[in-house]
Scaffold this active site. Structure first.
Site, mmCIF file in Angstrom:
data_model
loop_
_atom_site.group_PDB
_atom_site.id
_atom_site.type_symbol
_atom_site.label_atom_id
_atom_site.label_comp_id
_atom_site.label_asym_id
_atom_site.label_seq_id
_atom_site.Cartn_x
_atom_site.Cartn_y
_atom_site.Cartn_z
ATOM 1 N N ASN A 64 0.847 -1.190 0.000
ATOM 2 C CA ASN A 64 0.000 0.000 0.000
ATOM 3 C C ASN A 64 0.881 1.238 0.000
ATOM 4 O OD1 ASN A 64 -1.913 1.970 0.341
ATOM 5 N ND2 ASN A 64 -2.863 1.056 2.140
ATOM 6 N N VAL A 65 0.863 2.004 -1.097
ATOM 7 C CA VAL A 65 1.713 3.192 -1.201
ATOM 8 C C VAL A 65 1.032 4.442 -0.643
ATOM 9 C CG1 VAL A 65 3.012 2.280 -3.154
ATOM 10 C CG2 VAL A 65 0.947 3.662 -3.584
ATOM 11 N N ASN A 91 1.512 6.625 -10.398
ATOM 12 C CA ASN A 91 0.223 6.481 -11.065
ATOM 13 C C ASN A 91 -0.920 6.141 -10.117
ATOM 14 O OD1 ASN A 91 -1.669 5.637 -13.416
ATOM 15 N ND2 ASN A 91 -1.428 3.727 -12.258
ATOM 16 N N SER A 143 -4.084 14.878 -14.411
ATOM 17 C CA SER A 143 -5.336 14.712 -15.151
ATOM 18 C C SER A 143 -5.739 16.053 -15.746
ATOM 19 C CB SER A 143 -6.453 14.219 -14.216
ATOM 20 O OG SER A 143 -7.723 14.317 -14.841
ATOM 21 N N TYR A 156 -10.900 15.798 -6.412
ATOM 22 C CA TYR A 156 -10.083 15.214 -7.472
ATOM 23 C C TYR A 156 -9.348 16.290 -8.270
ATOM 24 C CZ TYR A 156 -8.872 12.399 -11.575
ATOM 25 O OH TYR A 156 -8.208 11.764 -12.591
ATOM 26 N N LYS A 160 -5.236 16.800 -8.489
ATOM 27 C CA LYS A 160 -4.499 16.707 -9.746
ATOM 28 C C LYS A 160 -3.817 18.028 -10.099
ATOM 29 C CE LYS A 160 -5.169 12.384 -10.558
ATOM 30 N NZ LYS A 160 -4.034 11.444 -10.435
#
Length: 252
Positions: A64-65, A91, A143, A156, A160
């Protein structure tokens, strides 16, 4: 394409499916030894098997990063196993779209941990193990939502946009060590993770607004990531490359 990354070692986080898996496949096809990271062991095993069946080399790293310790486990563990580290693709992400009244603290925290903080920890760990004599390449997955927002995407879009800022700042900090840091900003592409948010009607509207007249694919995004990882982009750093068919820079 084959051989462009011969002898290099690359880590891709969130490589169990979607953009990450396509990127891992392509890096391996270009000659890199690829560290395949994902939270789920079965996803890791499947991606590693796919790469090996195609003649590539891969090392599975199921962890788990979302924490600094987890990211260091992935980065330093791969460097120890493979003897070096040249490329890191940040990613991994976890995404929930919520309208303003519905935004929940636990959603914000989890999205920040995986999509924002993990990028910082990945850069930090990579800088620790990349050889200054060889340099290295870090590619962060942002994104187009960080450039042009849609409804119900406050968290989100903010994350990003933050990844883009991290990219530019890290490029300034790490350039003297020969480490290039860039980001790509994909538009929405069909993946396992985006399927539940897509409909035929939404896809048709997006295609109509896209100058190239189609949706992107995970392979489109992987090609851009891998370009930035190679020496073909040796004088490119601090950049955010939109891979979106032109949708964010036109008005159709």
């Amino acid at each position: 394409m084959a051989g462009l990354l011969a002898g290099r070692v690359a880590l891709v986080t969130g490589a169990g499916n979607g953009i990450g898996r396509a990127t891992a496949r392509r890096l391996a096809a270009m000659g890199a030894i690829v560290g395949v990271n994902d939270l789920k062991q079965d996803f890791v095993d499947a991606a590693v098997a796919e790469i090996e069946q195609a003649g590539g080399r891969a090392i599975g790293i199921a962890c788990n990063v979302a924490s600094r310790d987890g990211m260091r486990q992935a980065v330093l563990g791969l460097a120890e196993q493979a003897g070096r580290l040249d490329i890191v693709v940040n990613n991994a992400a976890w995404v929930r779209y919520q309208a303003v009244p519905d935004i929940a603290p636990e959603t914000v925290e989890r999205m920040l941990d995986i999509g924002f903080k993990a990028v910082i920890w990945g850069i930090q760990a990579a800088a620790e193990v990349m050889d200054p004599a060889r340099g290295g390449s870090i590619v962060n997955v942002a994104s187009t939502a960080g450039l042009r927002a849609t409804p119900s995407s406050i968290v989100y879009s903010g994350i990003k946009a933050g990844v883009m800022g991290i990219t530019r700042a890290a490029a300034a900090d790490l350039g003297a060590r020969g480490i290039r840091v860039n980001a790509i900003a994909p538009s929405a592409v069909p993946t396992e993770g985006t399927a539940k948010h897509r409909t035929a009607e939404k896809d048709a509207k997006r295609i109509a607004r896209t100058p190239l007249g189609r949706l992107g694919t995970v392979e489109d995004i992987a090609k851009a990531i891998c370009f930035l990882a190679t020496d073909q982009a040796s004088f490119v750093t601090g950049q955010v490359l939109a891979v979106d068919g032109g949708i964010t820079t036109t008005n159709m």
